[in-house]
Design a protein around this motif. Sequence first.
Motif, PDB file in Angstrom:
ATOM      1  N   ASN A 139      -3.544   0.780 -19.485  1.00 50.88           N
ATOM      2  CA  ASN A 139      -3.978   1.333 -18.352  1.00 50.88           C
ATOM      3  C   ASN A 139      -3.475   2.874 -18.127  1.00 50.88           C
ATOM      4  O   ASN A 139      -4.352   3.637 -18.045  1.00 50.88           O
ATOM      5  N   TYR A 140      -2.299   3.090 -18.496  1.00 48.69           N
ATOM      6  CA  TYR A 140      -1.815   4.489 -18.450  1.00 48.69           C
ATOM      7  C   TYR A 140      -2.199   5.330 -19.508  1.00 48.69           C
ATOM      8  O   TYR A 140      -2.437   6.505 -19.350  1.00 48.69           O
ATOM      9  N   ARG A 141      -2.052   5.044 -20.616  1.00 53.46           N
ATOM     10  CA  ARG A 141      -2.666   5.488 -21.816  1.00 53.46           C
ATOM     11  C   ARG A 141      -4.013   6.098 -21.540  1.00 53.46           C
ATOM     12  O   ARG A 141      -4.511   7.022 -21.933  1.00 53.46           O
ATOM     13  N   TRP A 176       4.717  11.568 -11.450  1.00 54.75           N
ATOM     14  CA  TRP A 176       4.381  10.269 -12.377  1.00 54.75           C
ATOM     15  C   TRP A 176       5.065  10.428 -13.737  1.00 54.75           C
ATOM     16  O   TRP A 176       4.341  10.203 -14.855  1.00 54.75           O
ATOM     17  N   TYR A 196       6.606   7.913 -15.023  1.00 58.45           N
ATOM     18  CA  TYR A 196       6.233   6.857 -15.792  1.00 58.45           C
ATOM     19  C   TYR A 196       5.107   6.816 -16.570  1.00 58.45           C
ATOM     20  O   TYR A 196       4.986   6.148 -17.744  1.00 58.45           O
ATOM     21  N   GLN A 197       4.191   7.434 -16.165  1.00 56.77           N
ATOM     22  CA  GLN A 197       3.010   7.554 -16.915  1.00 56.77           C
ATOM     23  C   GLN A 197       3.083   8.140 -18.219  1.00 56.77           C
ATOM     24  O   GLN A 197       2.572   7.883 -19.060  1.00 56.77           O
ATOM     25  N   ASP A 206      -2.750   1.166  -4.731  1.00 50.89           N
ATOM     26  CA  ASP A 206      -2.571   1.164  -5.996  1.00 50.89           C
ATOM     27  C   ASP A 206      -3.754   0.759  -6.991  1.00 50.89           C
ATOM     28  O   ASP A 206      -4.958   1.307  -6.695  1.00 50.89           O
ATOM     29  N   TRP A 207      -3.408   0.301  -8.191  1.00 42.91           N
ATOM     30  CA  TRP A 207      -4.605  -0.467  -9.149  1.00 42.91           C
ATOM     31  C   TRP A 207      -5.614  -1.095  -8.107  1.00 42.91           C
ATOM     32  O   TRP A 207      -6.793  -1.126  -8.340  1.00 42.91           O
ATOM     33  N   GLN A 263      -8.547  14.371 -15.469  1.00 42.60           N
ATOM     34  CA  GLN A 263      -6.942  13.987 -15.694  1.00 42.60           C
ATOM     35  C   GLN A 263      -6.315  15.100 -16.691  1.00 42.60           C
ATOM     36  O   GLN A 263      -5.159  15.021 -16.508  1.00 42.60           O
ATOM     37  N   THR A 289     -10.928   7.048 -11.259  1.00 45.58           N
ATOM     38  CA  THR A 289     -10.188   7.925 -12.117  1.00 45.58           C
ATOM     39  C   THR A 289     -11.766   8.559 -12.982  1.00 45.58           C
ATOM     40  O   THR A 289     -12.492   8.021 -13.501  1.00 45.58           O
ATOM     41  N   ARG A 311      -5.842   6.173 -18.947  1.00 42.73           N
ATOM     42  CA  ARG A 311      -5.985   7.174 -17.812  1.00 42.73           C
ATOM     43  C   ARG A 311      -5.895   8.748 -18.439  1.00 42.73           C
ATOM     44  O   ARG A 311      -6.658   9.684 -18.047  1.00 42.73           O
ATOM     45  N   LEU A 312      -5.013   8.852 -19.381  1.00 40.00           N
ATOM     46  CA  LEU A 312      -4.665   9.999 -19.921  1.00 40.00           C
ATOM     47  C   LEU A 312      -5.474  10.470 -21.162  1.00 40.00           C
ATOM     48  O   LEU A 312      -5.315  11.555 -21.615  1.00 40.00           O
TER      49      LEU A 312
END
Length: 355
Positions: free
Chosen positions: A267-269, A205, A207-208, A159-160, A193, A188, A271-272
Amino acid sequence: MISRRTFSKTAGLGTGAAALSLVGLQGLPHASAAPRKAGGTPTPTVPALTPGTHTSFAKLRHVRAGVLDVGYAEAGPAHGPAVICLHGWPYDIHSYVDVAPLLAEQGYRVIVPYLRGHGSTRFLSSRTFRNAQQSAIALDIIALMDALKIENALLAGFDWGSRTADIIAALWPERVKGLVSVSGYLITNVDAQKKPLAPAAEHTWWYQFYFATERGRLAMEDKTDRHDLCRLVWDTVSPTWHFDDATFERTARAFENPDYAAIVIHNYRWRLGLADGERRYDRYEKQLATRPTISVPTITLDPERDPFTAPGNGASYRDRFVGPYEHRTLSGIGHNLPQEAPTAFAQAVVDVDRF
């Protein structure tokens, strides 16, 4: 179920309720023969261990490294070859609670750090931006290695943790003796993405996208909502792992870090492409956007029951690894591979050290 090929090389596998096998070797409790290094000397076989045998680490330490005071577990001889095991989300160092003693028994110095925003790791300054972009986390581990005077190490993660280990192997290969990367190549590219995935993959995905909303941020900041959300993720991404409540609660304590919500959301924001990183990391992100190859000795591991595992037995990322390489698929195992299959994970570390 995804169809997979048989692999010619095997790894030592655990026993008990979470016993597993490599695809094509169903029913075998462990490898029938250990790989051999140059000269014909057999690689040590890691003894089979029932997952969940250990519940805590004997040594928990702290060291100042970069912008952090890093909390970490340590096992094994102080002057043994170093192995750094890196956890993912929503997990913590307990993903390696069985792996660490297995590797320590083989003579390795095992370091298992809490990533930024997790457990006992803390930022040294309240003014530091709570940044969780990929290169920042990778540089945390470089700083940790410097603080512990570790010139190079075997890196192993999921994962991370896989992403972090992949980045270090790609950008600073001189610091990496060998790599074990669950799910393969996870570096990434933020621009890439932006392209939609197949609907089933997007659903996985969920939860992302939740974290991209204010509702998701508020849920992560609320202790009860955060706890229940993380538990749901455990249940869905490891459908065959029959862990008990105590196992989850030991890890859930790491989510009480005061920066946990900020780090996870960023982290997830990021990535997007919905949150900015910091300019000082731009040069690293530009390099990573080119999908750099990894030349260090590598074993990639695919957990068969992980919903994020891509079809094709690692074919989608095979060209990113240009050094000594082996791919293994673990049947019946979900996302938290080192905790679900500690013997197989530890064996991969021992094996890649002999490449």
